[in-house]
Motif scaffolding. Structure first.
Motif, PDB file in Angstrom:
ATOM      1  N   GLY A 120       0.767  -1.233   0.000  1.00 32.43           N
ATOM      2  CA  GLY A 120       0.000   0.000   0.000  1.00 32.43           C
ATOM      3  C   GLY A 120       0.799   1.284   0.000  1.00 32.43           C
ATOM      4  N   TRP A 121       2.120   1.165  -0.115  1.00 31.48           N
ATOM      5  CA  TRP A 121       2.961   2.359  -0.120  1.00 31.48           C
ATOM      6  C   TRP A 121       2.985   3.019  -1.495  1.00 31.48           C
ATOM      7  N   THR A 122       3.313   4.299  -1.501  1.00 33.59           N
ATOM      8  CA  THR A 122       3.663   4.991  -2.735  1.00 33.59           C
ATOM      9  C   THR A 122       5.146   4.753  -2.985  1.00 33.59           C
ATOM     10  N   VAL A 123       5.467   4.277  -4.166  1.00 36.49           N
ATOM     11  CA  VAL A 123       6.831   3.887  -4.500  1.00 36.49           C
ATOM     12  C   VAL A 123       7.381   4.803  -5.583  1.00 36.49           C
ATOM     13  N   ILE A 124       8.527   5.399  -5.309  1.00 36.59           N
ATOM     14  CA  ILE A 124       9.253   6.159  -6.326  1.00 36.59           C
ATOM     15  C   ILE A 124      10.436   5.288  -6.733  1.00 36.59           C
ATOM     16  N   ALA A 125      10.288   4.647  -7.878  1.00 35.75           N
ATOM     17  CA  ALA A 125      11.308   3.716  -8.365  1.00 35.75           C
ATOM     18  C   ALA A 125      12.239   4.480  -9.299  1.00 35.75           C
ATOM     19  N   THR A 126      13.526   4.518  -8.952  1.00 34.93           N
ATOM     20  CA  THR A 126      14.475   5.283  -9.754  1.00 34.93           C
ATOM     21  C   THR A 126      15.481   4.355 -10.419  1.00 34.93           C
ATOM     22  N   MET A 127      15.933   4.795 -11.579  1.00 33.93           N
ATOM     23  CA  MET A 127      16.918   4.047 -12.359  1.00 33.93           C
ATOM     24  C   MET A 127      17.489   4.992 -13.392  1.00 33.93           C
ATOM     25  N   ARG A 128      18.602   4.624 -13.986  1.00 34.48           N
ATOM     26  CA  ARG A 128      19.229   5.524 -14.954  1.00 34.48           C
ATOM     27  C   ARG A 128      18.315   5.784 -16.142  1.00 34.48           C
ATOM     28  N   CYS A 129      17.711   4.732 -16.658  1.00 32.95           N
ATOM     29  CA  CYS A 129      16.796   4.846 -17.800  1.00 32.95           C
ATOM     30  C   CYS A 129      15.464   4.217 -17.405  1.00 32.95           C
ATOM     31  N   PRO A 130      14.459   5.020 -17.081  1.00 30.32           N
ATOM     32  CA  PRO A 130      13.175   4.476 -16.634  1.00 30.32           C
ATOM     33  C   PRO A 130      12.579   3.484 -17.632  1.00 30.32           C
ATOM     34  N   ARG A 131      12.054   2.385 -17.093  1.00 28.11           N
ATOM     35  CA  ARG A 131      11.458   1.329 -17.915  1.00 28.11           C
ATOM     36  C   ARG A 131      10.039   1.066 -17.423  1.00 28.11           C
ATOM     37  N   PRO A 132       9.084   1.860 -17.885  1.00 28.20           N
ATOM     38  CA  PRO A 132       7.708   1.728 -17.399  1.00 28.20           C
ATOM     39  C   PRO A 132       7.086   0.375 -17.689  1.00 28.20           C
ATOM     40  N   GLU A 133       7.613  -0.348 -18.670  1.00 34.38           N
ATOM     41  CA  GLU A 133       7.055  -1.659 -18.991  1.00 34.38           C
ATOM     42  C   GLU A 133       7.271  -2.667 -17.862  1.00 34.38           C
ATOM     43  N   LEU A 134       8.178  -2.363 -16.938  1.00 35.48           N
ATOM     44  CA  LEU A 134       8.457  -3.289 -15.836  1.00 35.48           C
ATOM     45  C   LEU A 134       7.408  -3.226 -14.735  1.00 35.48           C
ATOM     46  N   TYR A 135       6.699  -2.097 -14.662  1.00 34.34           N
ATOM     47  CA  TYR A 135       5.814  -1.857 -13.538  1.00 34.34           C
ATOM     48  C   TYR A 135       4.363  -1.743 -13.994  1.00 34.34           C
ATOM     49  N   PRO A 136       3.424  -2.139 -13.133  1.00 35.30           N
ATOM     50  CA  PRO A 136       2.005  -1.982 -13.470  1.00 35.30           C
ATOM     51  C   PRO A 136       1.611  -0.516 -13.426  1.00 35.30           C
ATOM     52  N   ALA A 137       0.597  -0.164 -14.193  1.00 35.05           N
ATOM     53  CA  ALA A 137       0.073   1.197 -14.133  1.00 35.05           C
ATOM     54  C   ALA A 137      -0.593   1.396 -12.778  1.00 35.05           C
ATOM     55  N   SER A 138      -0.121   2.362 -12.020  1.00 28.85           N
ATOM     56  CA  SER A 138      -0.657   2.600 -10.678  1.00 28.85           C
ATOM     57  C   SER A 138      -0.339   4.025 -10.277  1.00 28.85           C
ATOM     58  N   GLU A 139      -1.299   4.666  -9.630  1.00 31.79           N
ATOM     59  CA  GLU A 139      -1.059   6.025  -9.152  1.00 31.79           C
ATOM     60  C   GLU A 139      -0.080   6.036  -7.990  1.00 31.79           C
ATOM     61  N   ARG A 140       0.228   4.852  -7.446  1.00 31.00           N
ATOM     62  CA  ARG A 140       1.177   4.758  -6.334  1.00 31.00           C
ATOM     63  C   ARG A 140       2.565   4.327  -6.785  1.00 31.00           C
TER      64      ARG A 140
END
Length: 269
Positions: free
Chosen positions: A47-67
């Protein structure tokens, strides 16, 4: 008050007035794979809001979520750090997970590659921490979790530069735990064991065998064979769970081994 915790005797625990329900935003470095990715998944599921950081963001790795928010971040670049911290807004937890390694005989390891390891594993962690502290201090709450390695418990051969870079963060975090505790900020260490799936030396741009001179061949062969078939190893989920425990700890414990092999090393220490 002095906490005689067996993991870190004499550690002065932080003043922690934060309820679990208040701790809801976490920024994780190195979230494109391995420990960082699994930790992001774990906290999001809780249930946390997650700020996932990386050199080159890869949105395909993560589900669409406002969190879930993905941010570009290079921990070796001051401008990148500043931009990411500003874009992130208030964070309750910083997990310094991004790291690289060099495997090979120390005498054959170019100093340029040793410096590269320290830029990410040591100075990158310090720079991210320094950038996050002011906001946490102003709010009087927060937790910083630094991911090191079980090599800090039992240094392994053919990884001298990597071990040194992680040992530096152990001392750094122990000192921070004292000075930040007065402001309600916790500083924790998570020490993962050996996990081959993390692509230990993937970002060093040099083949491992190039760092094994002929004089070391007979010595290195059984070591690499042992790495290929370890009796115990760490799962990525072990690390995510250890980070979860570290974030929610209020006892003043500093070190959290992650994985059966790391726990065994801690018990032997």
């Amino acid at each position: 008050m002095i906490n005689d915790n067996p993991v870190y005797p004499g550690y002065i625990g932080p003043v922690n007035n934060t309820r679990e329900t208040d701790m809801k935003t976490i920024l994780i470095t190195g979230s494109s794979s391995g420990y960082g990715f699994e930790t992001a998944r774990h906290f999001h599921a809780e249930g946390w809001t997650v700020i996932a950081t990386m050199r080159c963001p890869r949105p395909e790795l993560y589900p669409a979520s406002e969190r879930i928010r993905l941010l570009a971040l290079d921990v070796t670049d001051a401008d990148s750090i500043a931009a990411a911290i500003e874009a992130a807004g208030p964070i309750d937890v910083l997990v310094n997970n991004a790291g690289i390694g060099v495997v090979g005989a120390f005498e054959a390891t170019p100093m340029a590659h040793i410096r590269k390891v320290f830029e990410t594993n040591t100075f990158g962690v310090m720079a991210m921490t320094q950038a996050a502290i002011p906001g946490m201090r102003t709010r009087g709450t927060g937790t910083i979790v630094n991911v090191t390695s079980s090599v800090t418990l039992a240094p392994m051969p053919l990884a001298a530069a990597y071990t040194a870079s992680k040992q530096a963060i152990e001392g750094f975090t122990g000192s921070l735990a004292h000075e930040l505790g007065a402001f309600g900020i916790g500083a924790k260490l998570v020490e993962p064991g050996y996990a081959p799936t993390t692509q230990f030396a993937a970002n060093t741009d040099i083949p491992v065998m190039d760092l094994i001179p002929e004089a070391y061949a007979d010595y290195a062969a059984p070591i690499f064979a042992g790495y290929a078939n370890p009796p115990l190893m760490t799962k990525e989920s072990d690390v995510a769970e250890a980070i979860w425990r570290a974030v929610h700890d209020t006892s003043g414990q500093l070190r959290f081994p992650a994985g059966a092999d790391a726990v065994a090393l801690m018990e032997q220490a």
